[in-house]
Design a protein around this motif. Sequence first.
Motif, PDB file in Angstrom:
ATOM      1  N   LYS A  33      -2.592  -6.518 -11.760  1.00 35.79           N
ATOM      2  CA  LYS A  33      -2.756  -7.951 -12.008  1.00 35.79           C
ATOM      3  C   LYS A  33      -3.939  -8.426 -11.167  1.00 35.79           C
ATOM      4  O   LYS A  33      -3.792  -8.819 -10.006  1.00 35.79           O
ATOM      5  CB  LYS A  33      -1.489  -8.714 -11.620  1.00 35.79           C
ATOM      6  N   ASN A  34      -5.133  -8.358 -11.763  1.00 36.50           N
ATOM      7  CA  ASN A  34      -6.350  -8.621 -10.989  1.00 36.50           C
ATOM      8  C   ASN A  34      -6.988  -9.970 -11.324  1.00 36.50           C
ATOM      9  O   ASN A  34      -8.179 -10.168 -11.100  1.00 36.50           O
ATOM     10  CB  ASN A  34      -7.369  -7.497 -11.202  1.00 36.50           C
ATOM     11  N   LYS A  35      -6.188 -10.889 -11.844  1.00 38.72           N
ATOM     12  CA  LYS A  35      -6.684 -12.234 -12.132  1.00 38.72           C
ATOM     13  C   LYS A  35      -6.091 -13.225 -11.136  1.00 38.72           C
ATOM     14  O   LYS A  35      -4.897 -13.184 -10.835  1.00 38.72           O
ATOM     15  CB  LYS A  35      -6.297 -12.661 -13.555  1.00 38.72           C
ATOM     16  N   GLN A  36      -6.934 -14.109 -10.623  1.00 36.92           N
ATOM     17  CA  GLN A  36      -6.451 -15.143  -9.720  1.00 36.92           C
ATOM     18  C   GLN A  36      -5.821 -16.288 -10.501  1.00 36.92           C
ATOM     19  O   GLN A  36      -6.224 -16.583 -11.633  1.00 36.92           O
ATOM     20  CB  GLN A  36      -7.600 -15.687  -8.881  1.00 36.92           C
ATOM     21  N   GLN A  37      -4.842 -16.924  -9.884  1.00 43.84           N
ATOM     22  CA  GLN A  37      -4.241 -18.124 -10.455  1.00 43.84           C
ATOM     23  C   GLN A  37      -4.466 -19.275  -9.478  1.00 43.84           C
ATOM     24  O   GLN A  37      -4.051 -19.205  -8.321  1.00 43.84           O
ATOM     25  CB  GLN A  37      -2.746 -17.909 -10.692  1.00 43.84           C
ATOM     26  N   GLY A  38      -5.136 -20.303  -9.940  1.00 43.89           N
ATOM     27  CA  GLY A  38      -5.390 -21.461  -9.098  1.00 43.89           C
ATOM     28  C   GLY A  38      -6.216 -21.100  -7.883  1.00 43.89           C
ATOM     29  O   GLY A  38      -7.278 -20.491  -7.986  1.00 43.89           O
ATOM     30  N   GLU A  39      -5.708 -21.438  -6.699  1.00 40.46           N
ATOM     31  CA  GLU A  39      -6.433 -21.219  -5.453  1.00 40.46           C
ATOM     32  C   GLU A  39      -5.951 -19.974  -4.712  1.00 40.46           C
ATOM     33  O   GLU A  39      -6.067 -19.873  -3.492  1.00 40.46           O
ATOM     34  CB  GLU A  39      -6.298 -22.455  -4.564  1.00 40.46           C
ATOM     35  N   GLN A  40      -5.401 -19.022  -5.453  1.00 45.43           N
ATOM     36  CA  GLN A  40      -4.962 -17.787  -4.825  1.00 45.43           C
ATOM     37  C   GLN A  40      -6.120 -17.031  -4.178  1.00 45.43           C
ATOM     38  O   GLN A  40      -7.257 -17.106  -4.631  1.00 45.43           O
ATOM     39  CB  GLN A  40      -4.313 -16.867  -5.863  1.00 45.43           C
ATOM     40  N   HIS A  41      -5.782 -16.329  -3.117  1.00 44.95           N
ATOM     41  CA  HIS A  41      -6.706 -15.389  -2.480  1.00 44.95           C
ATOM     42  C   HIS A  41      -6.137 -13.993  -2.729  1.00 44.95           C
ATOM     43  O   HIS A  41      -4.922 -13.793  -2.682  1.00 44.95           O
ATOM     44  CB  HIS A  41      -6.798 -15.677  -0.984  1.00 44.95           C
ATOM     45  N   GLU A  86       1.697   4.030   6.207  1.00 46.24           N
ATOM     46  CA  GLU A  86       1.461   3.611   7.592  1.00 46.24           C
ATOM     47  C   GLU A  86       2.676   2.945   8.217  1.00 46.24           C
ATOM     48  O   GLU A  86       2.989   3.163   9.381  1.00 46.24           O
ATOM     49  CB  GLU A  86       0.312   2.594   7.644  1.00 46.24           C
ATOM     50  N   HIS A  87       3.319   2.084   7.430  1.00 39.60           N
ATOM     51  CA  HIS A  87       4.397   1.252   7.964  1.00 39.60           C
ATOM     52  C   HIS A  87       5.279   0.824   6.793  1.00 39.60           C
ATOM     53  O   HIS A  87       4.782   0.596   5.686  1.00 39.60           O
ATOM     54  CB  HIS A  87       3.808   0.011   8.663  1.00 39.60           C
ATOM     55  N   GLY A  88       6.582   0.721   7.044  1.00 40.72           N
ATOM     56  CA  GLY A  88       7.507   0.366   5.973  1.00 40.72           C
ATOM     57  C   GLY A  88       7.171  -0.947   5.295  1.00 40.72           C
ATOM     58  O   GLY A  88       7.389  -1.110   4.089  1.00 40.72           O
ATOM     59  N   ILE A  89       6.633  -1.904   6.042  1.00 38.38           N
ATOM     60  CA  ILE A  89       6.303  -3.205   5.461  1.00 38.38           C
ATOM     61  C   ILE A  89       5.094  -3.088   4.541  1.00 38.38           C
ATOM     62  O   ILE A  89       5.039  -3.717   3.487  1.00 38.38           O
ATOM     63  CB  ILE A  89       6.041  -4.242   6.580  1.00 38.38           C
ATOM     64  N   ARG A  90       4.122  -2.264   4.916  1.00 32.56           N
ATOM     65  CA  ARG A  90       2.951  -2.087   4.059  1.00 32.56           C
ATOM     66  C   ARG A  90       3.306  -1.364   2.765  1.00 32.56           C
ATOM     67  O   ARG A  90       2.580  -1.444   1.785  1.00 32.56           O
ATOM     68  CB  ARG A  90       1.863  -1.350   4.833  1.00 32.56           C
ATOM     69  N   ALA A  91       4.443  -0.664   2.763  1.00 34.20           N
ATOM     70  CA  ALA A  91       4.885   0.009   1.547  1.00 34.20           C
ATOM     71  C   ALA A  91       5.263  -0.990   0.449  1.00 34.20           C
ATOM     72  O   ALA A  91       5.339  -0.636  -0.727  1.00 34.20           O
ATOM     73  CB  ALA A  91       6.071   0.923   1.850  1.00 34.20           C
ATOM     74  N   LYS A  92       5.496  -2.256   0.835  1.00 38.42           N
ATOM     75  CA  LYS A  92       5.847  -3.282  -0.145  1.00 38.42           C
ATOM     76  C   LYS A  92       4.630  -3.874  -0.840  1.00 38.42           C
ATOM     77  O   LYS A  92       4.773  -4.667  -1.766  1.00 38.42           O
ATOM     78  CB  LYS A  92       6.625  -4.415   0.543  1.00 38.42           C
ATOM     79  N   GLU A  93       3.453  -3.516  -0.378  1.00 41.63           N
ATOM     80  CA  GLU A  93       2.219  -4.107  -0.913  1.00 41.63           C
ATOM     81  C   GLU A  93       1.916  -3.638  -2.332  1.00 41.63           C
ATOM     82  O   GLU A  93       2.458  -2.660  -2.823  1.00 41.63           O
ATOM     83  CB  GLU A  93       1.035  -3.755  -0.008  1.00 41.63           C
ATOM     84  N   ARG A  94       1.012  -4.359  -2.978  1.00 46.34           N
ATOM     85  CA  ARG A  94       0.450  -3.979  -4.265  1.00 46.34           C
ATOM     86  C   ARG A  94      -1.034  -3.696  -4.077  1.00 46.34           C
ATOM     87  O   ARG A  94      -1.638  -4.093  -3.081  1.00 46.34           O
ATOM     88  CB  ARG A  94       0.640  -5.102  -5.290  1.00 46.34           C
ATOM     89  N   VAL A  95      -1.645  -3.039  -5.057  1.00 44.68           N
ATOM     90  CA  VAL A  95      -3.078  -2.757  -4.984  1.00 44.68           C
ATOM     91  C   VAL A  95      -3.857  -4.064  -5.013  1.00 44.68           C
ATOM     92  O   VAL A  95      -4.750  -4.298  -4.196  1.00 44.68           O
ATOM     93  CB  VAL A  95      -3.515  -1.825  -6.129  1.00 44.68           C
ATOM     94  N   PHE A  96      -3.526  -4.932  -5.972  1.00 43.26           N
ATOM     95  CA  PHE A  96      -4.087  -6.283  -6.032  1.00 43.26           C
ATOM     96  C   PHE A  96      -2.974  -7.237  -5.606  1.00 43.26           C
ATOM     97  O   PHE A  96      -2.028  -7.480  -6.353  1.00 43.26           O
ATOM     98  CB  PHE A  96      -4.583  -6.617  -7.437  1.00 43.26           C
ATOM     99  N   SER A  97      -3.067  -7.748  -4.372  1.00 42.82           N
ATOM    100  CA  SER A  97      -1.977  -8.495  -3.771  1.00 42.82           C
ATOM    101  C   SER A  97      -2.362  -9.955  -3.571  1.00 42.82           C
ATOM    102  O   SER A  97      -3.234 -10.267  -2.762  1.00 42.82           O
ATOM    103  CB  SER A  97      -1.625  -7.855  -2.416  1.00 42.82           C
ATOM    104  N   PRO A  98      -1.727 -10.870  -4.303  1.00 42.33           N
ATOM    105  CA  PRO A  98      -2.086 -12.288  -4.195  1.00 42.33           C
ATOM    106  C   PRO A  98      -1.541 -12.939  -2.932  1.00 42.33           C
ATOM    107  O   PRO A  98      -0.442 -12.628  -2.470  1.00 42.33           O
ATOM    108  CB  PRO A  98      -1.441 -12.891  -5.445  1.00 42.33           C
TER     109      PRO A  98
END
Length: 267
Positions: A166-174, A133-145
């Motif tokens: 990496k589908n585990k949260q660390q601390g208060e990550q969303h 969709e967009h060059g910036i979205r190309a930097k995303e991950r499937v599970f993005s903290p």
Amino acid sequence: MDHLDKLESQSIYIIREAYKQFKDIAVLWSIGKDSTTLMWLIRKAFYGRVPFPALHIDTGYKFKEIYDFRDEWSKKWGMRLVVGTNEQSRNSGMGPNAGDKLSCCGQLKTDALKQTIDKYKYRAILLGIRRDEHGIRAKERVFSPRNRQFQWDYKDQPPELWDQFKNKQQGEQHIRVHPLLHWTELDVWMYVQREHIPIVDLYFAKNGKRYRSIGCEPCCNPVDSEADTVDMIVEELRTTKVAERSGRAQDKERAYMMQKLRALGYM
């Protein structure tokens, strides 16, 4: 197994994995073709139901067709619809004609999403964005903290090699989860074609114009097209050189602006 079967299978795996890891989860439904395709995949993953809320961020400036489609299909699919708004900003007069697009999107979309996530304590959100969709979205991950403020550090993304997420949260990550990240615009339309997925009429040409990307009405312009059926859209996309988001407000679409918006928590 053909190309679409493989895409479908991987997306359903991601959806189920996200639900397994994060029970307090919702799916962001913009009512566009991608998020509606995601909704279709969720229903496939869970045998005809959506087991978590469908979240629609309402700026108050969406097309009437979007609201009509949302109300009709949320009922038909038996979804728990949650509508999130930034009432304070809307009441103060913020909108596409008040200030710059960064402020408008920041307050009516990003802040509204943050407020809704915080209100309902969602630990993760499923979204229908794609890398192409967009060059910036190309930097995303499937599970993005995201951090506690829901901000995205595009320079610090976890590796996802051989589909090891990496589908585990660390601390208060969303966590933002992107089951369609590996799809293309053409993939989505071919899947809509195969599955007969209902789509907002705005995508179909009228009087030589159609919308390829939809959102707030004042910020979207139609492109030249005669494609008034899904079959014709698929054929058009096989040859077009026009960018998918060329009809969106261009000051928001510039790489720096989009990167800044997404770093602050934009969809």
